[in-house]
Design a protein around this motif. Structure first.
Motif, PDB file in Angstrom:
ATOM      1  N   MET A   1       0.856  -1.192   0.000  1.00  0.00           N
ATOM      2  CA  MET A   1       0.000   0.000   0.000  1.00  0.00           C
ATOM      3  C   MET A   1       0.891   1.240   0.000  1.00  0.00           C
ATOM      4  O   MET A   1       1.876   1.288   0.724  1.00  0.00           O
ATOM      5  CB  MET A   1      -0.894  -0.017   1.252  1.00  0.00           C
ATOM      6  CG  MET A   1      -1.847   1.143   1.315  1.00  0.00           C
ATOM      7  SD  MET A   1      -2.697   1.237   2.892  1.00  0.00           S
ATOM      8  CE  MET A   1      -3.895  -0.053   2.696  1.00  0.00           C
ATOM      9  N   SER A   2       0.552   2.208  -0.808  1.00  0.00           N
ATOM     10  CA  SER A   2       1.382   3.400  -0.885  1.00  0.00           C
ATOM     11  C   SER A   2       1.078   4.351   0.275  1.00  0.00           C
ATOM     12  O   SER A   2       0.042   4.239   0.930  1.00  0.00           O
ATOM     13  CB  SER A   2       1.161   4.097  -2.221  1.00  0.00           C
ATOM     14  OG  SER A   2      -0.193   4.423  -2.354  1.00  0.00           O
ATOM     15  N   ARG A   3       1.981   5.288   0.464  1.00  0.00           N
ATOM     16  CA  ARG A   3       1.875   6.219   1.577  1.00  0.00           C
ATOM     17  C   ARG A   3       0.729   7.205   1.338  1.00  0.00           C
ATOM     18  O   ARG A   3       0.524   7.664   0.221  1.00  0.00           O
ATOM     19  CB  ARG A   3       3.204   6.981   1.690  1.00  0.00           C
ATOM     20  CG  ARG A   3       3.303   7.938   2.840  1.00  0.00           C
ATOM     21  CD  ARG A   3       4.676   8.584   2.817  1.00  0.00           C
ATOM     22  NE  ARG A   3       4.750   9.721   3.697  1.00  0.00           N
ATOM     23  CZ  ARG A   3       5.029   9.650   5.000  1.00  0.00           C
ATOM     24  NH1 ARG A   3       5.252   8.475   5.559  1.00  0.00           N
ATOM     25  NH2 ARG A   3       5.089  10.736   5.737  1.00  0.00           N
ATOM     26  N   SER A   4       0.004   7.543   2.415  1.00  0.00           N
ATOM     27  CA  SER A   4      -1.093   8.490   2.291  1.00  0.00           C
ATOM     28  C   SER A   4      -0.589   9.855   1.838  1.00  0.00           C
ATOM     29  O   SER A   4       0.440  10.331   2.331  1.00  0.00           O
ATOM     30  CB  SER A   4      -1.789   8.666   3.643  1.00  0.00           C
ATOM     31  OG  SER A   4      -2.296   7.437   4.068  1.00  0.00           O
ATOM     32  N   VAL A   5      -1.328  10.480   0.929  1.00  0.00           N
ATOM     33  CA  VAL A   5      -0.889  11.758   0.369  1.00  0.00           C
ATOM     34  C   VAL A   5      -0.899  12.860   1.430  1.00  0.00           C
ATOM     35  O   VAL A   5      -0.025  13.724   1.455  1.00  0.00           O
ATOM     36  CB  VAL A   5      -1.791  12.141  -0.827  1.00  0.00           C
ATOM     37  CG1 VAL A   5      -1.460  13.525  -1.329  1.00  0.00           C
ATOM     38  CG2 VAL A   5      -1.645  11.132  -1.937  1.00  0.00           C
ATOM     39  N   TRP A   6      -1.871  12.794   2.355  1.00  0.00           N
ATOM     40  CA  TRP A   6      -1.997  13.889   3.333  1.00  0.00           C
ATOM     41  C   TRP A   6      -0.773  14.002   4.247  1.00  0.00           C
ATOM     42  O   TRP A   6      -0.502  15.050   4.810  1.00  0.00           O
ATOM     43  CB  TRP A   6      -3.278  13.739   4.165  1.00  0.00           C
ATOM     44  CG  TRP A   6      -3.346  12.515   5.054  1.00  0.00           C
ATOM     45  CD1 TRP A   6      -3.926  11.327   4.753  1.00  0.00           C
ATOM     46  CD2 TRP A   6      -2.824  12.363   6.370  1.00  0.00           C
ATOM     47  NE1 TRP A   6      -3.796  10.433   5.765  1.00  0.00           N
ATOM     48  CE2 TRP A   6      -3.118  11.047   6.793  1.00  0.00           C
ATOM     49  CE3 TRP A   6      -2.137  13.200   7.243  1.00  0.00           C
ATOM     50  CZ2 TRP A   6      -2.749  10.550   8.038  1.00  0.00           C
ATOM     51  CZ3 TRP A   6      -1.769  12.705   8.488  1.00  0.00           C
ATOM     52  CH2 TRP A   6      -2.070  11.395   8.879  1.00  0.00           C
ATOM     53  N   LYS A   7       0.007  12.915   4.349  1.00  0.00           N
ATOM     54  CA  LYS A   7       1.196  12.969   5.209  1.00  0.00           C
ATOM     55  C   LYS A   7       2.348  13.721   4.557  1.00  0.00           C
ATOM     56  O   LYS A   7       3.253  14.180   5.237  1.00  0.00           O
ATOM     57  CB  LYS A   7       1.675  11.555   5.520  1.00  0.00           C
ATOM     58  CG  LYS A   7       0.751  10.747   6.386  1.00  0.00           C
ATOM     59  CD  LYS A   7       1.362   9.367   6.604  1.00  0.00           C
ATOM     60  CE  LYS A   7       0.443   8.486   7.420  1.00  0.00           C
ATOM     61  NZ  LYS A   7       0.983   7.143   7.564  1.00  0.00           N
ATOM     62  N   GLY A   8       2.330  13.804   3.261  1.00  0.00           N
ATOM     63  CA  GLY A   8       3.471  14.412   2.561  1.00  0.00           C
ATOM     64  C   GLY A   8       4.623  13.433   2.488  1.00  0.00           C
ATOM     65  O   GLY A   8       4.589  12.375   3.126  1.00  0.00           O
ATOM     66  N   PRO A   9       5.668  13.769   1.719  1.00  0.00           N
ATOM     67  CA  PRO A   9       6.809  12.855   1.590  1.00  0.00           C
ATOM     68  C   PRO A   9       7.602  12.771   2.889  1.00  0.00           C
ATOM     69  O   PRO A   9       7.719  13.762   3.609  1.00  0.00           O
ATOM     70  CB  PRO A   9       7.648  13.469   0.470  1.00  0.00           C
ATOM     71  CG  PRO A   9       7.249  14.890   0.422  1.00  0.00           C
ATOM     72  CD  PRO A   9       5.846  14.990   0.918  1.00  0.00           C
ATOM     73  N   PHE A  10       8.156  11.594   3.162  1.00  0.00           N
ATOM     74  CA  PHE A  10       8.945  11.431   4.378  1.00  0.00           C
ATOM     75  C   PHE A  10      10.392  11.865   4.119  1.00  0.00           C
ATOM     76  O   PHE A  10      11.019  11.442   3.150  1.00  0.00           O
ATOM     77  CB  PHE A  10       8.944   9.970   4.834  1.00  0.00           C
ATOM     78  CG  PHE A  10       9.904   9.740   5.960  1.00  0.00           C
ATOM     79  CD1 PHE A  10       9.562  10.083   7.259  1.00  0.00           C
ATOM     80  CD2 PHE A  10      11.179   9.252   5.726  1.00  0.00           C
ATOM     81  CE1 PHE A  10      10.454   9.909   8.299  1.00  0.00           C
ATOM     82  CE2 PHE A  10      12.075   9.079   6.759  1.00  0.00           C
ATOM     83  CZ  PHE A  10      11.711   9.409   8.056  1.00  0.00           C
ATOM     84  N   VAL A  11      10.891  12.710   5.013  1.00  0.00           N
ATOM     85  CA  VAL A  11      12.310  13.080   4.988  1.00  0.00           C
ATOM     86  C   VAL A  11      12.784  13.180   6.425  1.00  0.00           C
ATOM     87  O   VAL A  11      12.097  13.795   7.259  1.00  0.00           O
ATOM     88  CB  VAL A  11      12.542  14.450   4.310  1.00  0.00           C
ATOM     89  CG1 VAL A  11      14.028  14.708   4.143  1.00  0.00           C
ATOM     90  CG2 VAL A  11      11.859  14.528   2.981  1.00  0.00           C
ATOM     91  N   ASP A  12      13.926  12.577   6.730  1.00  0.00           N
ATOM     92  CA  ASP A  12      14.480  12.732   8.068  1.00  0.00           C
ATOM     93  C   ASP A  12      14.806  14.208   8.289  1.00  0.00           C
ATOM     94  O   ASP A  12      15.377  14.858   7.407  1.00  0.00           O
ATOM     95  CB  ASP A  12      15.740  11.879   8.222  1.00  0.00           C
ATOM     96  CG  ASP A  12      15.417  10.485   8.729  1.00  0.00           C
ATOM     97  OD1 ASP A  12      14.648  10.379   9.689  1.00  0.00           O
ATOM     98  OD2 ASP A  12      15.906   9.516   8.130  1.00  0.00           O
TER      99      ASP A  12
END
Lengths: 92, 168
Positions: A1-12
């Motif tokens: 399952m792909s990442r939810s759009v509302w979270k935005g891209p993950f970046v440390d």
């Protein structure tokens, strides 16, 4: 399952801070990072990251077509030495 | 691997079928190009006229003019095939064959030795030169860009590297 759009891209967060600092300094130093899981964002274009592969930092110059990929995709953890044969390298 | 002015472009990996055809493994960037360098030679200088017949798993089946039987083809298993460096087509500016870059001495802008080129990689971003540091087995990767590698002098067999902070 792909990442939810509302979270935005993950970046440390430390990657963002280092990239910001590099951009403000205006120098083209290699930014050493260990976060292979971070997404490449548009503000990273033009910067050079040293992406850790478990042994050393592989220099990766970020271009527009890398946006949305992960840093780790450009820093393989295994090295293959094939034959040179007629393979070419282009200096950009 | 480079021997004099010859480069390895492929290898014979055994017989294919019972009619004297051979299995060819190509090391070329475009595997079919191995045929364009024919006639190829082996390490002892024997010549092989190669004609590719069809693609097969892990390579090509090919006919070599000098080989007529399966036994002859079997005897060639493991033979490396060489082409002359001069057979490779000329390249535009800023393009280089890996075989020309490997072995070049690297110096910094002050003339201090940084090592020699061990290999050329491409992991999907820029091409990278792997430098073997002098007096050590450690290697370092350098982006093959005009900014970092401003000079490539194939005649003098050296490159000049202007490393950004944090690279070496």
């Amino acid at each position: 399952m792909s990442r939810s759009v509302w979270k935005g891209p993950f970046v440390d967060s430390y990657v963002l801070k280092k990239a910001e600092a590099a951009r403000e300094s205006g120098r083209n130093d290699v930014i050493k990072i260990w976060s292979r899981r971070s997404t490449i964002l548009p503000q990273f274009v033009g910067l050079t990251f040293g992406v850790y592969n478990g042994q050393k930092h592989i220099p990766v110059n970020i271009t527009e077509d890398m946006i949305g990929q992960k840093f780790g995709e450009y820093s393989p953890t295994r090295t293959y030495y094939g034959h040179a044969a007629d393979k070419k390298a282009k200096r950009k | 691997m480079m021997q004099d002015d010859r480069i390895v472009v492929g290898a014979i990996s055994g017989a294919y079928g019972v009619r004297g055809e051979v299995r060819i493994k190509s090391f070329c960037a475009n595997p079919e190009d191995i045929e364009t360098y024919s006639p190829l030679t082996d390490s002892e200088g024997r010549s092989y006229d190669l004609a590719i017949l069809r693609p097969i798993k892990n390579g090509f089946s090919a006919r070599i003019a000098q080989i007529a039987t399966k036994e002859d083809a079997d005897a060639l298993k493991g033979v490396e095939l060489f082409a002359l460096r001069t057979q490779l087509p000329a390249l535009p500016d800023d393009e280089f064959y890996h075989t020309d870059l490997i072995g070049l001495e690297a110096v910094d802008t002050g003339g201090e030795a940084l090592g020699s080129v061990k290999a050329v990689h491409n992991h999907g971003a820029d091409d990278l030169l792997e430098l073997l540091r002098p007096g050590s087995s450690a290697t370092v990767l350098v982006p093959f860009t005009r900014a970092v590698v401003p000079t490539v002098d194939l005649e003098a067999r050296r490159i000049v590297i202007d490393p950004p902070e944090g690279l070496l």
